[in-house]
Design a protein around this motif. Structure first.
Motif, mmCIF file in Angstrom:
data_model
loop_
_atom_site.group_PDB
_atom_site.id
_atom_site.type_symbol
_atom_site.label_atom_id
_atom_site.label_comp_id
_atom_site.label_asym_id
_atom_site.label_seq_id
_atom_site.Cartn_x
_atom_site.Cartn_y
_atom_site.Cartn_z
ATOM 1 N N GLU A 103 38.239 30.608 37.968
ATOM 2 C CA GLU A 103 36.809 30.874 38.169
ATOM 3 C C GLU A 103 36.423 32.240 37.625
ATOM 4 O O GLU A 103 35.356 32.397 37.019
ATOM 5 N N HIS A 104 37.264 33.251 37.837
ATOM 6 C CA HIS A 104 36.969 34.586 37.311
ATOM 7 C C HIS A 104 36.862 34.562 35.788
ATOM 8 O O HIS A 104 35.992 35.217 35.211
ATOM 9 N N ILE A 105 37.768 33.821 35.144
ATOM 10 C CA ILE A 105 37.726 33.740 33.680
ATOM 11 C C ILE A 105 36.417 33.110 33.219
ATOM 12 O O ILE A 105 35.721 33.645 32.342
ATOM 13 N N GLU B 214 31.221 49.102 35.134
ATOM 14 C CA GLU B 214 30.497 47.839 35.070
ATOM 15 C C GLU B 214 31.398 46.740 35.621
ATOM 16 O O GLU B 214 32.463 46.485 35.091
ATOM 17 N N TYR B 215 30.954 46.109 36.704
ATOM 18 C CA TYR B 215 31.744 45.038 37.303
ATOM 19 C C TYR B 215 30.817 44.047 37.987
ATOM 20 O O TYR B 215 29.698 44.382 38.381
ATOM 21 N N ARG B 216 31.306 42.817 38.125
ATOM 22 C CA ARG B 216 30.526 41.780 38.801
ATOM 23 C C ARG B 216 30.764 41.860 40.313
ATOM 24 O O ARG B 216 31.882 42.103 40.750
ATOM 25 N N SER B 217 29.695 41.614 41.055
ATOM 26 C CA SER B 217 29.822 41.539 42.509
ATOM 27 C C SER B 217 28.615 40.795 43.052
ATOM 28 O O SER B 217 27.478 41.099 42.684
ATOM 29 N N LYS B 218 28.860 39.784 43.932
ATOM 30 C CA LYS B 218 27.765 38.984 44.476
ATOM 31 C C LYS B 218 27.137 39.619 45.722
ATOM 32 O O LYS B 218 26.054 39.244 46.128
ATOM 33 N N ILE B 219 27.842 40.567 46.346
ATOM 34 C CA ILE B 219 27.339 41.153 47.580
ATOM 35 C C ILE B 219 27.504 42.666 47.553
ATOM 36 O O ILE B 219 28.287 43.214 46.763
ATOM 37 N N GLU B 220 26.759 43.326 48.428
ATOM 38 C CA GLU B 220 26.912 44.769 48.611
ATOM 39 C C GLU B 220 28.146 45.005 49.479
ATOM 40 O O GLU B 220 28.264 44.438 50.560
ATOM 41 N N ILE B 221 29.076 45.811 48.998
ATOM 42 C CA ILE B 221 30.351 45.989 49.683
ATOM 43 C C ILE B 221 30.419 47.361 50.339
ATOM 44 O O ILE B 221 30.139 48.377 49.708
ATOM 45 N N GLU B 222 30.787 47.375 51.620
ATOM 46 C CA GLU B 222 30.992 48.627 52.327
ATOM 47 C C GLU B 222 32.472 48.995 52.307
ATOM 48 O O GLU B 222 33.333 48.123 52.349
ATOM 49 N N GLY C 127 39.520 42.222 28.776
ATOM 50 C CA GLY C 127 38.713 41.599 27.747
ATOM 51 C C GLY C 127 37.922 40.396 28.211
ATOM 52 O O GLY C 127 37.146 39.817 27.426
ATOM 53 N N ILE C 128 38.080 40.014 29.488
ATOM 54 C CA ILE C 128 37.439 38.800 29.990
ATOM 55 C C ILE C 128 36.517 39.084 31.168
ATOM 56 O O ILE C 128 35.353 38.666 31.182
ATOM 57 N N ASP C 129 37.002 39.808 32.173
ATOM 58 C CA ASP C 129 36.224 39.951 33.400
ATOM 59 C C ASP C 129 36.661 41.162 34.209
ATOM 60 O O ASP C 129 37.846 41.527 34.237
#
Length: 243
Positions: free
Chosen positions: A100-102, A169-177, A187-189
């Motif tokens: 899924e990450h890829i 620069e990174y992906r994140s769906k939620i705000e992380i504490e 090169g992918i994620d």
């Protein structure tokens, strides 16, 4: 606080620990240990199952930094136990999650879409993106995803400081504490994620994107990886022979 052995080695199948608490809840018990290789539910991935000595553990959850093992029988606090996770189930989940990450990384790089929904079920994985993807584009993403698998790239884990995260620069769906755990496939994620992954993309084996459909203004993609992709191929081949 439970020491998380799965962060030290995602492929650890067996470990020794001491029971720190045992509480009865309705018709089952929940057990905490001083350390564990059982991954609790999180990041879209379900909790591990397995055994503590001969006691069956059917689920694992976290609360207030303690990992609770849901058991079908009690264990006395202070007892030394041997933990054994259901490795076949865990490895399959890691294959799906790393796959899924890829795919999410490739979709984000090509289209700029965000992964706004992820469910790792026991049959297949669904990924929701906030933009349109055609079947032809999906085939191109699938080809690129498998090229990343065949390249056997290392999957790297890091714990950046707040200063480093501010310029990363990174992906994140939620705000992380608190401390953010970053999973990188070169090169992918680059993505914030709390779940265990395979160590190299080659362990995923194969990624198959089985469908794409409109969903809430974007698309929902169905994914199978590793053992699930192989099983799907075998079932379809058997069906074709019968036909």
């Amino acid at each position: 606080m439970t020491k998380r052995l799965y962060y030290e080695d995602s492929h650890r199948k067996e470990f020794q620990a001491v029971v720190t608490a045992c509480e009865q809840t309705r018709d089952f018990w929940r057990i905490s240990l001083d350390e564990t290789a059982f991954f609790p539910e999180g990041g879209g991935q379900a909790g591990d199952s397995g055994f503590l000595n001969e006691v069956e553990i059917w689920d694992t959850h976290e609360k207030d930094e303690i990992v609770w093992h849901y058991a079908k029988a009690p264990l006395e606090p202070g007892t030394k136990v041997t933990g054994r996770i259901d490795w076949k189930k865990r490895f399959s989940r890691m294959q799906q999650h790393s796959g899924e990450h890829i795919v999410s990384g490739l979709v984000h790089a090509r289209f700029g879409y965000d992964n706004v929904g992820f469910h790792l079920g026991e049959q297949e994985v669904t990924l929701d993106f906030n933009g349109a993807i055609t079947k032809e584009e999906l085939e191109e993403i699938e080809t690129a995803a498998n090229e990343a698998v065949f390249a056997n790239l290392p999957i790297q884990v890091s714990y950046p400081s707040k200063e480093e995260l501010a310029v990363m620069e990174y992906r994140s769906k939620i705000e992380i504490e608190g401390q953010v755990r970053i999973v990188t496939i070169p090169g992918i994620d680059v993505c914030a994620c709390c779940a265990p992954h395979v160590k190299y993309t080659g362990e995923i084996g194969l990624i198959k994107l089985t469908s794409v459909q409109a969903h809430r203004g974007g698309v929902r993609i169905n994914l199978l990886a590793g053992d699930r992709a192989l099983q799907d191929y075998q079932e379809k081949e058997a069906s074709a022979r019968i036909a």
